[in-house]
Design an enzyme around this catalytic site. Structure first.
Site, PDB file in Angstrom:
ATOM      1  N   TYR A 159      -3.699  -2.194   0.610  1.00  0.00           N
ATOM      2  CA  TYR A 159      -5.049  -1.636   0.607  1.00  0.00           C
ATOM      3  C   TYR A 159      -6.100  -2.662   0.202  1.00  0.00           C
ATOM      4  O   TYR A 159      -7.286  -2.461   0.435  1.00  0.00           O
ATOM      5  CB  TYR A 159      -5.134  -0.449  -0.356  1.00  0.00           C
ATOM      6  CG  TYR A 159      -5.385   0.872   0.334  1.00  0.00           C
ATOM      7  CD1 TYR A 159      -5.049   1.056   1.662  1.00  0.00           C
ATOM      8  CD2 TYR A 159      -5.942   1.941  -0.362  1.00  0.00           C
ATOM      9  CE1 TYR A 159      -5.255   2.279   2.281  1.00  0.00           C
ATOM     10  CE2 TYR A 159      -6.144   3.157   0.251  1.00  0.00           C
ATOM     11  CZ  TYR A 159      -5.804   3.327   1.564  1.00  0.00           C
ATOM     12  OH  TYR A 159      -6.004   4.537   2.166  1.00  0.00           O
ATOM     13  N   LYS A 228      10.367  -1.816  -3.346  1.00  0.00           N
ATOM     14  CA  LYS A 228      11.221  -2.596  -2.439  1.00  0.00           C
ATOM     15  C   LYS A 228      11.500  -3.937  -3.132  1.00  0.00           C
ATOM     16  O   LYS A 228      11.371  -5.017  -2.546  1.00  0.00           O
ATOM     17  CB  LYS A 228      10.458  -2.756  -1.109  1.00  0.00           C
ATOM     18  CG  LYS A 228      11.261  -3.210   0.049  1.00  0.00           C
ATOM     19  CD  LYS A 228      12.207  -2.175   0.608  1.00  0.00           C
ATOM     20  CE  LYS A 228      13.063  -2.847   1.669  1.00  0.00           C
ATOM     21  NZ  LYS A 228      14.411  -2.357   1.776  1.00  0.00           N
ATOM     22  N   ASP A 282      13.658   2.536   0.897  1.00  0.00           N
ATOM     23  CA  ASP A 282      14.386   3.057   2.066  1.00  0.00           C
ATOM     24  C   ASP A 282      15.377   4.129   1.632  1.00  0.00           C
ATOM     25  O   ASP A 282      15.532   5.166   2.292  1.00  0.00           O
ATOM     26  CB  ASP A 282      15.065   1.934   2.863  1.00  0.00           C
ATOM     27  CG  ASP A 282      15.658   0.856   1.993  1.00  0.00           C
ATOM     28  OD1 ASP A 282      15.021   0.483   1.002  1.00  0.00           O
ATOM     29  OD2 ASP A 282      16.769   0.383   2.285  1.00  0.00           O
ATOM     30  N   ASP A 306       2.222   5.546   1.211  1.00  0.00           N
ATOM     31  CA  ASP A 306       1.691   5.991   2.494  1.00  0.00           C
ATOM     32  C   ASP A 306       2.806   6.627   3.323  1.00  0.00           C
ATOM     33  O   ASP A 306       2.688   7.758   3.801  1.00  0.00           O
ATOM     34  CB  ASP A 306       1.144   4.758   3.216  1.00  0.00           C
ATOM     35  CG  ASP A 306       0.126   5.103   4.273  1.00  0.00           C
ATOM     36  OD1 ASP A 306      -0.272   6.271   4.334  1.00  0.00           O
ATOM     37  OD2 ASP A 306      -0.244   4.200   5.040  1.00  0.00           O
TER      38      ASP A 306
END
Ligand code: NAP
Length: 415
Positions: A159, A228, A282, A306
């Site tokens: 962002y 992640k 994930d 998101d």
């Protein structure tokens, strides 16, 4: 029609704050943006539902003093600007507000009005509750197992928008710097776009702090840091590490890690304590589908948030339902997840539930839980009775399709 400078409603009183606690008067002034496109349909519906609920819960003792402020097309038509400074000032002054969707002006010199509002008011937590209402269509077998609230960071990560197109002078300079100073060479330097993904300790900690505080206030059992970090160690991995740090340093006696839960408590959570854990993004997407009932509050960097928030919302009714709030330390602005759906604008057709539920979050934020509960009851009963707008009716046999305003009446009648 609002005129600038805005005149606050004569019988309204400004919300103040005592430290982090809001002092909410019985007639709080609430600035709101009507919004573009279907804003003209859903925003009046939201006001009607909230007013009915407040009346229902408190008789005449409390009432929202609504104050329209301008943004988007209406602001441009009336004032020649998309986002007047007075509108941002009104949210700052009155601390709590709500907005309809806004079109992103093409060629207007602003990337997105929604992003501009969040950045100007430093609304760093995009908060999205995701839970099931009986009777909603769902692509999964057990949508009722979903009851989460996502805290998505809203000011940094992707962002921050720090990127340069392939072949641009800036990209070339940065690529040369990487090669000369840091020994990092790229395969195709003349045709590679670059983006920077900043994730900072301060901004991570303030987000995770909010998520943990929410879990403690609302009696939720866990906060999961979704990252992640296995691939991006110093951004996503740091998000996880700083998240654990804020839990240990600031909420040490009210939280425990998942490792401690097992090593010290045999997997049984001590009463009143919040378990802080982490999942790789994930894996978390998979868990959303397979074991949603094992998760409660999620804290996520921007991009993970998101993906996950839309995926989660799709399991429990989609865009007509998905609601949220943008929260900072001093100001909160609530809004639906959907946009302006221009093809339906002004047709009294779309589903107002998403904005009404954003309004329910606002009532909770004001500390008016009885009114929030009244709206929830009305919504749940209307949906259960199969009195729904087109988007839900087309997915549900035997439902009675009604207009946006008739649905709102049905909600108000069932509180
Ligand atoms: P959108 O406005 O969310 O609409 C996409 C589709 O979602 C609609 O065509 C409709 O699907 C469904 N939908 C949206 N709201 C609904 C509601 N209340 N009830 C029932 N169905 C609803 O997305 P978009 O067309 O991509 O974006 C349009 C404009 O909105 C763009 O200018 C975008 O920048 C802006 N936007 C603003 C915000 C915001 O203000 N926060 C957020 C997102 C987008 P069906 O056609 O299948 O019925």
């Amino acid at each position: 029609m609002p005129d600038l400078p805005y005149t606050p409603p004569a019988d309204g009183v400004a919300i103040t704050a005592d430290g982090e606690r809001l002092e909410v008067p019985d007639r709080p002034i609430i600035p709101y943006i009507l919004g573009d496109g279907i804003g003209v349909d859903v925003t009046p519906a939201m006001r009607q539902a909230l007013d009915a609920a407040v009346r229902h819960a408190y008789g005449g003792a409390r009432r929202i003093a609504w104050m329209e402020v301008l943004a988007g097309q209406k602001a441009h038509d009336l004032r020649g600007e998309w986002l007047p400074a007075e509108t941002l000032d009104a949210f700052r002054t009155y601390r709590v507000g709500i907005k309809g969707p806004l079109t992103t002006p093409i060629g207007g010199g602003i990337r997105s009005l929604n992003v501009a509002i969040r950045q100007n008011l430093d609304l760093y937590a995009n908060v999205r509750p995701v839970h099931y209402i009986e009777g909603l269509p769902s692509p999964v077998k057990h949508p009722e197992k979903m009851n989460m609230i996502l805290y998505r960071e809203a000011t940094e990560d992707v962002y921050a928008g720090i990127e340069w197109p392939a072949g641009s002078p800036a990209a070339r300079r940065l690529i040369a710097f990487l090669a000369d100073e840091l020994g990092v060479t790229l395969d195709d330097p003349g045709a590679t776009g670059l983006g920077l993904k900043p994730i900072s300790a301060r901004k991570t900690k303030r987000l995770v702090r909010k998520a943990i505080a929410h879990a403690l206030e609302r009696g939720r059992d866990s906060v999961t840091l979704v990252h992640k970090g296995n691939i991006m160690k110093y951004t996503e991995g740091a998000f996880r590490d700083w998240g654990y740090e804020v839990a240990a340093d600031e909420f040490g006696d009210q939280t425990l890690t998942e490792a401690e839960l097992w090593s010290e408590h045999g997997g049984r959570r001590p009463e009143g304590k919040v378990v802080v854990q982490d999942r790789i993004a994930d894996n978390m997407l998979q868990q959303l589908l397979t074991r949603p009932d094992e998760y409660s509050v999620l804290a996520l960097p921007n991009l993970n948030g998101d993906y996950l928030s839309d995926a989660a919302a799709a399991q429990v009714g989609g865009l007509g339902i998905a609601h949220g709030g943008n929260m900072g330390d001093d100001v909160a602005v609530f809004e639906a997840v959907h946009g302006t759906a221009p093809k339906y604008a002004g047709q009294d057709k779309v589903n107002p539930t998403a904005l009404i539920l954003s309004g329910v979050m606002m009532l909770d934020h004001l500390g008016w839980p009885e009114a929030a509960a009244a709206v929830r009851r009305g919504l749940a009963a209307a949906i259960r009775d199969g009195v729904v707008t087109y988007d839900l009716a087309r997915q549900r046999e035997g439902a009675r399709e009604v207009s946006c305003s008739a649905f709102t009446d049905a909600v108000a009648e069932r509180m």
